[in-house]
Design a protein around this motif. Structure first.
Motif, PDB file in Angstrom:
ATOM      1  N   TYR A 123      -4.613   2.952  -1.173  1.00 55.05           N
ATOM      2  CA  TYR A 123      -5.014   1.595  -0.762  1.00 55.05           C
ATOM      3  C   TYR A 123      -5.848   1.653   0.512  1.00 55.05           C
ATOM      4  CZ  TYR A 123      -4.629  -3.399   0.290  1.00 55.05           C
ATOM      5  OH  TYR A 123      -4.917  -4.720   0.558  1.00 55.05           O
ATOM      6  N   ARG A 124      -5.363   2.393   1.484  1.00 57.88           N
ATOM      7  CA  ARG A 124      -6.104   2.551   2.751  1.00 57.88           C
ATOM      8  C   ARG A 124      -7.457   3.216   2.534  1.00 57.88           C
ATOM      9  NH1 ARG A 124      -4.115   1.405   7.519  1.00 57.88           N
ATOM     10  NH2 ARG A 124      -1.868   1.445   7.905  1.00 57.88           N
ATOM     11  N   ALA A 125      -7.469   4.254   1.679  1.00 61.14           N
ATOM     12  CA  ALA A 125      -8.711   4.995   1.447  1.00 61.14           C
ATOM     13  C   ALA A 125      -9.770   4.114   0.787  1.00 61.14           C
ATOM     14  CB  ALA A 125      -8.436   6.221   0.575  1.00 61.14           C
ATOM     15  N   HIS A 126      -9.337   3.013   0.181  1.00 60.98           N
ATOM     16  CA  HIS A 126     -10.279   2.090  -0.460  1.00 60.98           C
ATOM     17  C   HIS A 126     -10.340   0.774   0.309  1.00 60.98           C
ATOM     18  CE1 HIS A 126      -9.711   5.040  -3.690  1.00 60.98           C
ATOM     19  NE2 HIS A 126     -10.890   4.645  -4.116  1.00 60.98           N
ATOM     20  N   ASP A 127     -10.458   0.854   1.612  1.00 59.59           N
ATOM     21  CA  ASP A 127     -10.665  -0.305   2.488  1.00 59.59           C
ATOM     22  C   ASP A 127      -9.450  -1.206   2.648  1.00 59.59           C
ATOM     23  OD1 ASP A 127     -13.209   0.632   2.737  1.00 59.59           O
ATOM     24  OD2 ASP A 127     -14.131  -0.865   1.407  1.00 59.59           O
ATOM     25  N   GLY A 128      -8.275  -0.749   2.224  1.00 61.17           N
ATOM     26  CA  GLY A 128      -7.094  -1.578   2.361  1.00 61.17           C
ATOM     27  C   GLY A 128      -6.705  -1.794   3.819  1.00 61.17           C
ATOM     28  N   PHE A 129      -6.118  -2.932   4.100  1.00 61.34           N
ATOM     29  CA  PHE A 129      -5.605  -3.337   5.413  1.00 61.34           C
ATOM     30  C   PHE A 129      -6.696  -3.549   6.463  1.00 61.34           C
ATOM     31  CE2 PHE A 129      -1.795  -1.150   3.616  1.00 61.34           C
ATOM     32  CZ  PHE A 129      -1.050  -2.304   3.440  1.00 61.34           C
ATOM     33  N   ARG A 130      -7.948  -3.495   6.062  1.00 57.88           N
ATOM     34  CA  ARG A 130      -9.000  -3.761   7.055  1.00 57.88           C
ATOM     35  C   ARG A 130      -9.066  -5.235   7.410  1.00 57.88           C
ATOM     36  NH1 ARG A 130     -14.148  -0.028   5.941  1.00 57.88           N
ATOM     37  NH2 ARG A 130     -15.100  -1.951   6.700  1.00 57.88           N
ATOM     38  N   GLY A 131      -8.841  -6.093   6.415  1.00 63.87           N
ATOM     39  CA  GLY A 131      -8.811  -7.532   6.690  1.00 63.87           C
ATOM     40  C   GLY A 131      -7.662  -7.880   7.621  1.00 63.87           C
ATOM     41  N   LEU A 132      -6.524  -7.271   7.381  1.00 64.41           N
ATOM     42  CA  LEU A 132      -5.343  -7.552   8.200  1.00 64.41           C
ATOM     43  C   LEU A 132      -5.542  -7.053   9.626  1.00 64.41           C
ATOM     44  CD1 LEU A 132      -2.451  -8.591   8.426  1.00 64.41           C
ATOM     45  CD2 LEU A 132      -1.646  -6.388   7.588  1.00 64.41           C
ATOM     46  N   GLU A 133      -6.131  -5.864   9.757  1.00 61.99           N
ATOM     47  CA  GLU A 133      -6.383  -5.334  11.100  1.00 61.99           C
ATOM     48  C   GLU A 133      -7.318  -6.269  11.872  1.00 61.99           C
ATOM     49  OE1 GLU A 133      -7.548  -1.363  10.077  1.00 61.99           O
ATOM     50  OE2 GLU A 133      -5.439  -0.736   9.922  1.00 61.99           O
ATOM     51  N   LYS A 134      -8.314  -6.789  11.170  1.00 58.75           N
ATOM     52  CA  LYS A 134      -9.218  -7.751  11.787  1.00 58.75           C
ATOM     53  C   LYS A 134      -8.436  -8.997  12.196  1.00 58.75           C
ATOM     54  CE  LYS A 134     -13.966  -8.367  11.526  1.00 58.75           C
ATOM     55  NZ  LYS A 134     -14.420  -8.083  10.158  1.00 58.75           N
ATOM     56  N   ALA A 135      -7.630  -9.507  11.281  1.00 56.63           N
ATOM     57  CA  ALA A 135      -6.880 -10.736  11.548  1.00 56.63           C
ATOM     58  C   ALA A 135      -5.950 -10.558  12.746  1.00 56.63           C
ATOM     59  CB  ALA A 135      -6.087 -11.151  10.307  1.00 56.63           C
ATOM     60  N   ALA A 136      -5.396  -9.345  12.885  1.00 59.37           N
ATOM     61  CA  ALA A 136      -4.448  -9.101  13.980  1.00 59.37           C
ATOM     62  C   ALA A 136      -5.121  -9.263  15.343  1.00 59.37           C
ATOM     63  CB  ALA A 136      -3.840  -7.711  13.844  1.00 59.37           C
ATOM     64  N   SER A 137      -6.445  -9.155  15.377  1.00 52.60           N
ATOM     65  CA  SER A 137      -7.148  -9.287  16.655  1.00 52.60           C
ATOM     66  C   SER A 137      -7.711 -10.692  16.846  1.00 52.60           C
ATOM     67  CB  SER A 137      -8.295  -8.267  16.712  1.00 52.60           C
ATOM     68  OG  SER A 137      -9.296  -8.636  15.786  1.00 52.60           O
ATOM     69  N   MET A 138      -7.396 -11.594  15.917  1.00 51.71           N
ATOM     70  CA  MET A 138      -7.956 -12.953  15.989  1.00 51.71           C
ATOM     71  C   MET A 138      -6.866 -13.968  16.298  1.00 51.71           C
ATOM     72  SD  MET A 138     -10.277 -12.551  12.531  1.00 51.71           S
ATOM     73  CE  MET A 138     -11.006 -14.177  12.416  1.00 51.71           C
ATOM     74  N   ALA A 192      -5.073 -12.787 -14.628  1.00 53.53           N
ATOM     75  CA  ALA A 192      -5.649 -12.242 -13.396  1.00 53.53           C
ATOM     76  C   ALA A 192      -4.562 -11.998 -12.342  1.00 53.53           C
ATOM     77  CB  ALA A 192      -6.712 -13.187 -12.841  1.00 53.53           C
ATOM     78  N   ASP A 193      -3.619 -12.930 -12.232  1.00 49.41           N
ATOM     79  CA  ASP A 193      -2.534 -12.755 -11.251  1.00 49.41           C
ATOM     80  C   ASP A 193      -1.717 -11.519 -11.609  1.00 49.41           C
ATOM     81  OD1 ASP A 193      -3.410 -15.217 -10.381  1.00 49.41           O
ATOM     82  OD2 ASP A 193      -1.638 -16.331 -11.022  1.00 49.41           O
ATOM     83  N   ARG A 194      -1.405 -11.402 -12.891  1.00 44.01           N
ATOM     84  CA  ARG A 194      -0.636 -10.242 -13.334  1.00 44.01           C
ATOM     85  C   ARG A 194      -1.360  -8.951 -12.987  1.00 44.01           C
ATOM     86  NH1 ARG A 194      -1.276  -6.901 -17.049  1.00 44.01           N
ATOM     87  NH2 ARG A 194      -2.566  -8.056 -18.505  1.00 44.01           N
ATOM     88  N   MET A 195      -2.672  -8.940 -13.220  1.00 52.67           N
ATOM     89  CA  MET A 195      -3.434  -7.718 -12.935  1.00 52.67           C
ATOM     90  C   MET A 195      -3.384  -7.351 -11.459  1.00 52.67           C
ATOM     91  SD  MET A 195      -6.781  -8.006 -15.357  1.00 52.67           S
ATOM     92  CE  MET A 195      -7.353  -6.356 -14.912  1.00 52.67           C
ATOM     93  N   ILE A 196      -3.532  -8.354 -10.592  1.00 50.76           N
ATOM     94  CA  ILE A 196      -3.451  -8.070  -9.148  1.00 50.76           C
ATOM     95  C   ILE A 196      -2.075  -7.491  -8.819  1.00 50.76           C
ATOM     96  CG2 ILE A 196      -3.235  -9.175  -6.869  1.00 50.76           C
ATOM     97  CD1 ILE A 196      -6.116  -8.810  -7.589  1.00 50.76           C
ATOM     98  N   MET A 197      -1.029  -8.118  -9.324  1.00 51.06           N
ATOM     99  CA  MET A 197       0.324  -7.674  -8.955  1.00 51.06           C
ATOM    100  C   MET A 197       0.631  -6.288  -9.509  1.00 51.06           C
ATOM    101  SD  MET A 197       2.565 -11.159  -9.041  1.00 51.06           S
ATOM    102  CE  MET A 197       2.123 -11.732 -10.675  1.00 51.06           C
ATOM    103  N   GLU A 198       0.157  -6.014 -10.724  1.00 48.69           N
ATOM    104  CA  GLU A 198       0.457  -4.717 -11.319  1.00 48.69           C
ATOM    105  C   GLU A 198      -0.473  -3.620 -10.811  1.00 48.69           C
ATOM    106  OE1 GLU A 198       2.200  -6.284 -15.634  1.00 48.69           O
ATOM    107  OE2 GLU A 198       0.274  -5.252 -15.563  1.00 48.69           O
ATOM    108  N   SER A 199      -1.723  -3.981 -10.545  1.00 48.82           N
ATOM    109  CA  SER A 199      -2.733  -2.953 -10.279  1.00 48.82           C
ATOM    110  C   SER A 199      -3.167  -2.843  -8.824  1.00 48.82           C
ATOM    111  CB  SER A 199      -3.972  -3.197 -11.148  1.00 48.82           C
ATOM    112  OG  SER A 199      -3.659  -3.072 -12.513  1.00 48.82           O
ATOM    113  N   ASP A 200      -2.891  -3.850  -8.011  1.00 52.33           N
ATOM    114  CA  ASP A 200      -3.256  -3.769  -6.590  1.00 52.33           C
ATOM    115  C   ASP A 200      -2.304  -4.635  -5.760  1.00 52.33           C
ATOM    116  OD1 ASP A 200      -4.728  -2.836  -4.435  1.00 52.33           O
ATOM    117  OD2 ASP A 200      -6.316  -4.327  -4.623  1.00 52.33           O
ATOM    118  N   PRO A 201      -1.009  -4.322  -5.799  1.00 50.92           N
ATOM    119  CA  PRO A 201      -0.030  -5.224  -5.178  1.00 50.92           C
ATOM    120  C   PRO A 201      -0.207  -5.390  -3.668  1.00 50.92           C
ATOM    121  CG  PRO A 201       1.012  -3.118  -5.744  1.00 50.92           C
ATOM    122  CD  PRO A 201      -0.354  -3.127  -6.377  1.00 50.92           C
ATOM    123  N   TYR A 202      -0.704  -4.350  -2.995  1.00 58.37           N
ATOM    124  CA  TYR A 202      -0.810  -4.464  -1.533  1.00 58.37           C
ATOM    125  C   TYR A 202      -1.841  -5.498  -1.103  1.00 58.37           C
ATOM    126  CZ  TYR A 202       2.034  -0.257  -1.624  1.00 58.37           C
ATOM    127  OH  TYR A 202       3.047   0.626  -1.866  1.00 58.37           O
TER     128      TYR A 202
END
Ligand code: FMN
Ligand code: SF4
Ligand code: FES
Lengths: 514, 153
Positions: A123-138, A192-202
């Protein structure tokens, strides 16, 4: 460890429903007995469902696709040097170059089908948590402003601007606030919701956490339909792993802020997808609709200010924070900004998930992406936007996928499902089912819906049986009017829409049967 | 219907007490009971009501409101046939008839040998590969009547 070629076999519900587990097992067994060194990764599905089980192999920097693969193809695939990307009748070439995928704009679904769903490293290697890191500084206000400017509107059906909803929760003072993620996904033709939860839950957990940071909520619930046992298992596992990695819980990511998430399993009531009914259900009660005001944003779960958002709305927030409001808003048309996750379903040759900017004509989805009907017969009707929405007639297929354009023809985008029917469909029977479904799912709180739906079934049956056809057709129109204007919520208020669309566009099917 | 034995009652009490502390505890507790026993016996209503300090009517109201809580024991396996629109477009009405004929039962019924219960369901999210059925927790796509026979045999 020696260099093992990675072979990807999807593990999502649809891939498994077509035998993906058997393919993975056969691959493991065959490769072992031949001494072929491969590492099998169970990725999510890319949503090219007509090609599932879609097996991919990593060759150099590229992933090559093969599909649809049956267990019985595994031997010949290995004979053809699958790990080396060898040629085979099922070979499709580089996955990313498949026109069906290349023609999409995958923003919310950027990682779906690419990664191992539960791997935080992936997840991290594919840009995961970058939005959250940004949000943490806002500041909360800055986050809300970013989401508002992106133009994101609720993808659960009502298309209400997400930023405005968040702002109400932010501005309402309370010691406790909640994020309630609506994962009840009750509309036929949607996954679509199912796909997100099964395939990219983070990405969903990340979006919920950002919503928490934006509004001051520290607790989130994901209300998942019981019909999705795999999604429930994966979300629970993802939450455990995120907690263990310090990505959920107290002072997460050293942000100084807290956020926790819990999964709650629904129990098979369509009405519980309606937000106030869902809140009742989360509180452990029957899913009866609440009167409004107050809005859930002011007085929601356990009486506290609550953000209720659909899975796709929340899963879209991380990329908006990461890449900026403008990046997202640049996709789309008119007042429908960003991308729509279209789900091609029913009688369609190439069914699956297509994420594209709003504004493309319905026909492009049906014929270019979808390849026409599965049966090869002419498409006669498309139910867009779920069981409470109109059947769209072929004369309307050039309508752009845009909230306002669809509303203008009396149709709905809703959660983005397109259910396709060929010319063997009996539209009288579809009208009858619309009323039957409303009768089954009515919460019973108001008369127009509770009684009207049962009457609707009877009247349609009478028409089809040739009893007082003219009088009963008039009665059916009146009944529809009463339900639309007199029902307390959209279940009774909208269930007549498919019926009215049949009366208007397919009248030849709603008359006495020979 | 047979009265659940002492052990079953104890199980119900244990599950109710284990789940009682969480907010909105009733649904999770009912799920826990159904996961363990296969259904929510009538005898669970007073026990859960007592543990959560609710009235029996409230608990009963919740059990009966939700389609997926069952109050009688299921067969060894449960076949759920999707009745929703996308599956209709691909022949689910015929598949439903076939399932009923093959098992010789209607919806919400269990075969005499106790092997299968038959339940309707409204969308499994497998609508791009309709028609769909689920057996216990396993979903199957593009299910023809012949395929269903294989799955059930
Ligand atoms: C009968 C009915 C069923 C609904 N089902 C769902 C659902 O399954 N999932 C969903 O997200 N929204 C559903 N909605 C819409 C919700 O009430 C609500 O608008 C939505 O969850 C808000 O999230 P959003 O703004 O992110 O779309 C339903 C509405 C009605 C009237
Ligand atoms: S319209 Fe139907 S579902 Fe909605 S509140 Fe009335 S009875 Fe309940
Ligand atoms: S309509 Fe049958 S799986 Fe969705």
């Amino acid at each position: 460890m020696e260099n093992r070629t990675r072979v990807f076999v999807p593990m999502d519900t649809t891939a498994r429903s077509l035998g993906a587990d058997g393919v993975a097992e056969a691959l493991r067994r065959e490769a072992e007995s031949r001494g072929t060194a491969i590492e099998i990764v169970r990725n999510g599905s890319r949503g090219l469902y007509w090609l599932e089980p879609l097996v991919e192999v990593e060759v150099g920097a590229e992933r090559l696709a093969y599909g649809p693969v049956a267990e019985s193809d595994v031997g010949s695939l290995l004979d053809a040097d699958l790990p080396g990307g060898g040629d085979h009748p099922l070979a499709l070439g580089p996955t990313e170059s498949l026109p069906w995928l290349a023609g999409q704009s995958r923003l919310t679904f950027a990682r779906v089908g690419v990664t191992d769903p539960l791997s935080i490293d992936d997840y991290r290697a594919h840009d995961g948590f970058r939005g959250l890191e940004k949000a943490a500084s806002m500041t909360p206000e800055e986050i809300v402003a970013e989401v508002t400017e992106s133009g994101l509107r609720g993808r659960g059906g009502a298309a209400f601007p997400t930023g405005i909803k968040w702002n109400t929760v932010l501005k309402t003072d309370a010691a406790q606030k909640y994020i309630a993620c609506n994962a009840d996904e009750g509309d036929s033709g949607t996954f679509a919701d199912r796909m997100i939860m099964e395939s990219d839950p983070y990405v969903l957990l990340e979006g919920m956490t950002i919503a928490g940071f934006a509004t001051g909520a520290t607790m989130g619930y994901v209300y998942i339909r019981a019909e999705y046992p795999l999604a429930i298992r994966i979300m629970r596992e993802a939450i455990e792993r995120a907690e263990a990695a310090g990505l959920l819980g107290g002072n997460l990511l050293d942000s100084g802020r807290d956020f926790n998430v819990e999964v709650r399993e629904a129990a098979g009531a369509y009405i519980c997808g309606e937000e106030t009914s869902m809140l009742e259900s989360l509180e452990g009660k029957r899913g009866m609709i609440r009167f409004r005001p107050p809005l859930p944003a002011v007085k929601g779960l356990f009486g506290a200010p609550t953000v209720v958002n659909n899975v796709i709305s929340l899963a879209t927030v991380p990329i908006i924070l990461d890449k900026g409001a403008e990046y997202y808003r640049d996709y789309g048309s008119g007042r429908s900004r960003g991308t729509l996750t279209v789900q091609l379903a029913g009688n369609i040759r190439q069914g699956g998930l297509v994420e594209i900017g709003f504004g493309r004509p319905l026909s492009e989805l049906l014929y270019d992406f979808g390849g026409g009907s599965a049966t090869g017969r002419p498409i006669r009707a498309v139910q867009a936007g779920g069981p409470l929405a109109a059947y769209v007639h072929p004369s309307q297929f050039d309508t752009p996928l845009d909230y306002e354009e669809f509303a203008a023809i009396g149709a709905m985008i809703g959660h983005g499902g397109l259910v396709v029917f060929d010319d063997t469909v009996d539209m009288g029977e579809q009208a009858r089912f619309a009323m039957e479904f409303c009768a089954i799912e009515s919460c019973g709180k108001c008369t127009p819906c509770r009684v009207g739906a049962v009457r609707g079934v009877e009247v349609i049956e009478k028409i089809l049986n040739g009893e007082n056809e003219a009088a009963n057709l008039e009665l059916l129109r009146d009944l529809c009017d009463t339900m639309v204007s007199g029902s307390l919520c959209a279940l009774g208020g909208m269930a007549p829409f498919p019926v009215i669309s049949v009366l208007d566009h397919f009248p030849e099917d709603l008359r006495a049967r020979a | 219907m047979t009265e659940p034995d002492r052990q079953t009652r104890q199980t119900i009490r244990r599950l109710a007490e284990a789940g009682a502390a969480q907010a909105g505890a009733l649904l999770p507790i009912l799920h826990a009971i159904q996961d363990e026993l296969g259904y929510v016996p009538d005898a669970a209503v007073p026990i859960v009501a007592e543990v959560l300090n609710l009235s029996r009517a409230e608990v009963h109201g919740v059990v009966s409101f939700y389609h997926l809580f069952r109050t009688d024991p299921p067969g060894k396996q449960t076949l759920y046939v999707c009745r929703a629109e996308a599956c209709q477009s691909m022949g689910s009405r015929e598949l439903e008839r076939h399932a009923r004929d093959k098992l010789g039962i209607g919806y919400h019924e269990t075969t005499a040998d106790g092997r299968f219960s038959l339940e309707p369901i409204y969308c499994l999210g497998n609508c791009a590969c309709s028609p769909a059925v689920m057996i216990d927790e396993d979903v199957y796509g593009r299910v023809t009547p012949e395929r269903l026979d294989e799955l059930l045999d």
